[in-house]
Design a protein around this motif. Sequence first.
Motif, PDB file in Angstrom:
ATOM      1  N   GLY A 106      37.695  48.637  81.089  1.00  0.00           N
ATOM      2  CA  GLY A 106      37.927  47.296  80.684  1.00  0.00           C
ATOM      3  C   GLY A 106      39.181  46.831  81.492  1.00  0.00           C
ATOM      4  N   CYS A 107      39.415  45.041  80.562  1.00  0.00           N
ATOM      5  CA  CYS A 107      40.451  44.545  80.316  1.00  0.00           C
ATOM      6  C   CYS A 107      41.988  45.281  80.136  1.00  0.00           C
ATOM      7  CB  CYS A 107      40.313  42.928  79.518  1.00  0.00           C
ATOM      8  SG  CYS A 107      38.474  42.238  80.092  1.00  0.00           S
ATOM      9  N   MET A 108      42.661  44.967  80.966  1.00  0.00           N
ATOM     10  CA  MET A 108      44.414  45.733  80.975  1.00  0.00           C
ATOM     11  C   MET A 108      44.978  44.393  81.067  1.00  0.00           C
ATOM     12  SD  MET A 108      43.366  48.588  80.312  1.00  0.00           S
ATOM     13  CE  MET A 108      44.842  49.993  81.487  1.00  0.00           C
ATOM     14  N   PRO A 109      46.270  44.686  80.874  1.00  0.00           N
ATOM     15  CA  PRO A 109      47.216  44.172  80.737  1.00  0.00           C
ATOM     16  C   PRO A 109      47.452  43.194  81.991  1.00  0.00           C
ATOM     17  CG  PRO A 109      48.154  45.465  80.213  1.00  0.00           C
ATOM     18  CD  PRO A 109      47.143  45.859  80.590  1.00  0.00           C
ATOM     19  N   GLN A 110      47.074  43.480  83.456  1.00  0.00           N
ATOM     20  CA  GLN A 110      46.843  42.722  84.429  1.00  0.00           C
ATOM     21  C   GLN A 110      46.008  42.281  84.307  1.00  0.00           C
ATOM     22  OE1 GLN A 110      49.952  42.459  86.780  1.00  0.00           O
ATOM     23  NE2 GLN A 110      49.329  41.972  88.296  1.00  0.00           N
ATOM     24  N   THR A 111      45.099  42.136  83.882  1.00  0.00           N
ATOM     25  CA  THR A 111      44.157  41.827  84.429  1.00  0.00           C
ATOM     26  C   THR A 111      44.182  39.655  83.816  1.00  0.00           C
ATOM     27  OG1 THR A 111      42.676  43.592  83.694  1.00  0.00           O
ATOM     28  CG2 THR A 111      41.301  42.109  83.944  1.00  0.00           C
ATOM     29  N   ARG A 112      44.312  39.802  82.414  1.00  0.00           N
ATOM     30  CA  ARG A 112      44.867  38.635  81.684  1.00  0.00           C
ATOM     31  C   ARG A 112      45.665  38.192  82.514  1.00  0.00           C
ATOM     32  NH1 ARG A 112      45.552  36.499  76.012  1.00  0.00           N
ATOM     33  NH2 ARG A 112      44.485  38.026  75.104  1.00  0.00           N
ATOM     34  N   PHE A 113      46.645  38.869  82.784  1.00  0.00           N
ATOM     35  CA  PHE A 113      48.209  37.911  84.446  1.00  0.00           C
ATOM     36  C   PHE A 113      47.274  37.074  84.851  1.00  0.00           C
ATOM     37  CE2 PHE A 113      49.934  38.190  87.933  1.00  0.00           C
ATOM     38  CZ  PHE A 113      51.775  37.105  87.596  1.00  0.00           C
ATOM     39  N   VAL A 114      47.076  37.903  85.524  1.00  0.00           N
ATOM     40  CA  VAL A 114      46.096  37.376  87.138  1.00  0.00           C
ATOM     41  C   VAL A 114      44.852  36.367  87.041  1.00  0.00           C
ATOM     42  CG1 VAL A 114      46.594  39.518  88.631  1.00  0.00           C
ATOM     43  CG2 VAL A 114      44.367  39.548  87.300  1.00  0.00           C
ATOM     44  N   LEU A 115      44.271  36.671  85.730  1.00  0.00           N
ATOM     45  CA  LEU A 115      42.949  35.417  85.539  1.00  0.00           C
ATOM     46  C   LEU A 115      43.856  34.350  84.695  1.00  0.00           C
ATOM     47  CD1 LEU A 115      39.883  35.190  84.922  1.00  0.00           C
ATOM     48  CD2 LEU A 115      40.103  35.846  83.280  1.00  0.00           C
ATOM     49  N   LYS A 116      44.933  34.439  84.009  1.00  0.00           N
ATOM     50  CA  LYS A 116      45.429  33.303  83.460  1.00  0.00           C
ATOM     51  C   LYS A 116      46.401  31.920  84.962  1.00  0.00           C
ATOM     52  CE  LYS A 116      49.051  31.024  80.397  1.00  0.00           C
ATOM     53  NZ  LYS A 116      49.148  30.070  81.135  1.00  0.00           N
ATOM     54  N   LYS A 117      46.335  33.055  85.951  1.00  0.00           N
ATOM     55  CA  LYS A 117      47.281  32.108  86.850  1.00  0.00           C
ATOM     56  C   LYS A 117      46.310  31.620  87.809  1.00  0.00           C
ATOM     57  CE  LYS A 117      51.201  33.319  86.637  1.00  0.00           C
ATOM     58  NZ  LYS A 117      52.820  32.029  86.528  1.00  0.00           N
ATOM     59  N   ALA A 118      44.737  32.276  87.903  1.00  0.00           N
ATOM     60  CA  ALA A 118      43.699  31.492  88.677  1.00  0.00           C
ATOM     61  C   ALA A 118      42.635  30.266  87.494  1.00  0.00           C
ATOM     62  CB  ALA A 118      42.156  32.995  88.765  1.00  0.00           C
ATOM     63  N   LEU A 119      43.130  30.519  86.907  1.00  0.00           N
ATOM     64  CA  LEU A 119      42.775  29.640  86.009  1.00  0.00           C
ATOM     65  C   LEU A 119      43.088  28.281  85.355  1.00  0.00           C
ATOM     66  CD1 LEU A 119      41.371  31.621  82.938  1.00  0.00           C
ATOM     67  CD2 LEU A 119      39.700  30.939  84.361  1.00  0.00           C
ATOM     68  N   ASP A 120      44.747  28.120  85.624  1.00  0.00           N
ATOM     69  CA  ASP A 120      45.448  27.791  85.993  1.00  0.00           C
ATOM     70  C   ASP A 120      45.390  26.337  87.044  1.00  0.00           C
ATOM     71  OD1 ASP A 120      46.341  28.185  82.921  1.00  0.00           O
ATOM     72  OD2 ASP A 120      48.393  29.405  84.056  1.00  0.00           O
ATOM     73  N   LEU A 121      45.710  26.947  88.535  1.00  0.00           N
ATOM     74  CA  LEU A 121      45.324  26.087  89.027  1.00  0.00           C
ATOM     75  C   LEU A 121      43.527  26.045  89.406  1.00  0.00           C
ATOM     76  CD1 LEU A 121      46.245  29.251  92.411  1.00  0.00           C
ATOM     77  CD2 LEU A 121      47.947  26.862  91.085  1.00  0.00           C
ATOM     78  N   GLN A 122      42.413  26.038  88.001  1.00  0.00           N
ATOM     79  CA  GLN A 122      41.055  25.580  87.980  1.00  0.00           C
ATOM     80  C   GLN A 122      40.283  26.509  89.201  1.00  0.00           C
ATOM     81  OE1 GLN A 122      40.151  23.211  85.871  1.00  0.00           O
ATOM     82  NE2 GLN A 122      42.512  23.739  85.142  1.00  0.00           N
ATOM     83  N   LEU A 123      40.377  27.677  89.754  1.00  0.00           N
ATOM     84  CA  LEU A 123      39.508  28.016  91.039  1.00  0.00           C
ATOM     85  C   LEU A 123      38.144  28.654  90.085  1.00  0.00           C
ATOM     86  CD1 LEU A 123      42.315  31.041  91.823  1.00  0.00           C
ATOM     87  CD2 LEU A 123      41.835  27.843  93.791  1.00  0.00           C
ATOM     88  N   VAL A 124      37.380  29.297  90.872  1.00  0.00           N
ATOM     89  CA  VAL A 124      36.483  29.581  90.192  1.00  0.00           C
ATOM     90  C   VAL A 124      36.054  30.964  90.378  1.00  0.00           C
ATOM     91  CG1 VAL A 124      33.341  29.599  90.333  1.00  0.00           C
ATOM     92  CG2 VAL A 124      35.059  27.187  90.753  1.00  0.00           C
ATOM     93  N   PRO A 125      36.134  31.719  88.889  1.00  0.00           N
ATOM     94  CA  PRO A 125      35.812  32.983  89.322  1.00  0.00           C
ATOM     95  C   PRO A 125      34.728  33.479  89.406  1.00  0.00           C
ATOM     96  CG  PRO A 125      36.003  32.074  87.254  1.00  0.00           C
ATOM     97  CD  PRO A 125      35.760  31.240  87.972  1.00  0.00           C
ATOM     98  N   ILE A 126      34.512  34.656  89.748  1.00  0.00           N
ATOM     99  CA  ILE A 126      33.435  35.553  90.115  1.00  0.00           C
ATOM    100  C   ILE A 126      33.613  36.960  88.936  1.00  0.00           C
ATOM    101  CG2 ILE A 126      31.263  36.756  91.271  1.00  0.00           C
ATOM    102  CD1 ILE A 126      31.749  34.813  93.368  1.00  0.00           C
ATOM    103  N   ILE A 127      32.767  37.932  87.958  1.00  0.00           N
ATOM    104  CA  ILE A 127      32.890  38.542  87.227  1.00  0.00           C
ATOM    105  C   ILE A 127      32.902  39.356  87.946  1.00  0.00           C
ATOM    106  CG2 ILE A 127      33.667  39.863  84.987  1.00  0.00           C
ATOM    107  CD1 ILE A 127      32.890  36.902  84.060  1.00  0.00           C
ATOM    108  N   VAL A 128      33.523  41.099  88.689  1.00  0.00           N
ATOM    109  CA  VAL A 128      32.709  41.934  89.064  1.00  0.00           C
ATOM    110  C   VAL A 128      33.260  43.341  88.442  1.00  0.00           C
ATOM    111  CG1 VAL A 128      32.542  43.799  91.604  1.00  0.00           C
ATOM    112  CG2 VAL A 128      32.840  40.716  91.491  1.00  0.00           C
TER     113      VAL A 128
END
Length: 613
Positions: A106-128
């Motif tokens: 599941g979600c681990m510490p680095q998951t939160r870190f990298v996702l936050k960076k992507a959201l800050d840059l307004q990137l579109v995510p696909i969850i795999v």
Amino acid sequence: MTDQSMIRNIAIIAHVDHGKTTLVDAMLRQSGIFRDNQQVAERVMDSNDLEKERGITILAKNTALDYQGYRINIIDTPGHADFGGEVERSLKMANGVLLLVDAFEGCMPQTRFVLKKALDLQLVPIIVVNKVDRPMSRPEEVFNDVLELLLDLGASDEQLDSPVVYASARDGWASLSPDEKGTDLKPLFETILRTIPAPEGDSSKPLQLLVSNIDYDQYTGRIAVGRIDRGHLKVGDEGIICRKDGTTTRIRLASLYTFQGLARVPLVEASVGDIVAVSGIKDINIGETICAPDYPEPLPFVEIDEPVLSMTFRVNNSPFAGRDGDYVTSRHLHDRLYKELESNISLRVEDTSSPDAYVVSGRGELHLSVLIEEMRRQGYEFAVSRPQVITKKINGVLCEPMELLTVDLPDEYTGVLMESAGYRKAELLNMTPVYGGYSRIEFKIPSRGLIGYRNQLMTDTKGTAIINHIFSGYEPYKGEIQSRTHGSLIAFETGEAVTYGLYNAQDRGALFIGPQTMVYEGMIVGENSRGSDMVVNVCKKKHVSNMRSATADEALRLTPPKLMTLEQCMEFISDDELLEITPKNIRMRKLYLSAEERVKVRNAQNAQREQNS
């Protein structure tokens, strides 16, 4: 030159060991990049020797594939928090991200870190959700956890509506349903084409290319890698580099490449959205912008998180200095460290009052240990101090870096964890059962509390604990933390360790060396079972007389030495000790080698302490 609307630029982000590089392997294979009979190594993108040995991605890398007429540029990023700088700069080239999450962990510490960076840059995510075929996987729960994480991070409505794909990267299939096994990665490819937007920008306007990575080729020299944000680029064009210090430099583009699988393919011309490599610019660096000659308009670079840990690198002055290394002087050390700054943007190097010592700051122990390992393999010889956290004064209050620590361990060791974490000023945040007698416990802990903690915890839990941590911010200083509870066994004299001397010393604690190891006075040869340091003579031989023979040593049984890795040595040494790094050896030693000198320094420190009190 590819049509702008047919380009998709994606970065693959995840926690360490969740399957990013394995998924890239499968995508490359199924796109037809490799021949049917071509032998391709597992995790082919992990080309660095250290990456292969450690089984992790350290450097962000570019690749690309063609699928149904579309060009998909892929950036494979590291999963460990210590290499977050690689992730941060790589995201500047992407228009969307594949967020990979293990269906079991599941979600681990680095998951939160990298996702936050992507959201800050307004990137579109696909969850795999990867590894759905793993025993005890829980894909639907994990997907819900990701949605909760998106809410916590303040994702927009569009980002909350991200599509989800269930996959097994190892077996090379994807599906849109957690209950249905796929046959290939077609659902993933189609989701990418449907969800990730084409890059924006006007190809008719003057050139802008932000350099996000630096590569090197022995024939062409430095190679700048980045995405064209505006305009177009042609071999032989003149340009101008807008540097980070505000200056500009005129250049001519010698050659241009695009990525195709594992290779760089020559190009004549490229346009908006293309991720390209440009050679022939010897002094270009990450974060600088290549512009049209008459329009020097630099692009803003991503903000890189500051280092939290520092070590002092110094010239090796031990009695064995110069035996193994090719580069041993302060000039060699200075040049190598400052050269590292050109590509390792999370690193900081500062001069000290001594011409033979430099303070090197990084994102964590692994970040610094990888640099140390690379340097020793390149023939450098030097010494490093114990890692120290970097404190700050915020509004007049002394603050220190804090980490979010996540530990998965059997329920029977929960009490041991709570006790040891409490000693290190950890604050319990959450505790949840995860699977089969295991619990996940989350703490907020000072970064200095983690130095040496991994080894202790692995010993306390008999190697069953899974430990992850990530930087969370600065908070007021938490007070003194008791670090090492055992002293060192220190060699009495220079010479060769023998069985008789080691046999007498092993009763004092665990030894780090075996017979026939060369030692010198002040070198650490073991860990004392007590809290104080002890000098032992591991070179002492049994006297030969007419009553005894030298072969009597064969009857002495030695406990096998405790072999220490580089990271374990970094965690073990205390403030008055150094780690000697050479291409062939890693030795621990006292800062002051002579016992008399150590006594003088200790007495002076005690006198100073009494005077201050």
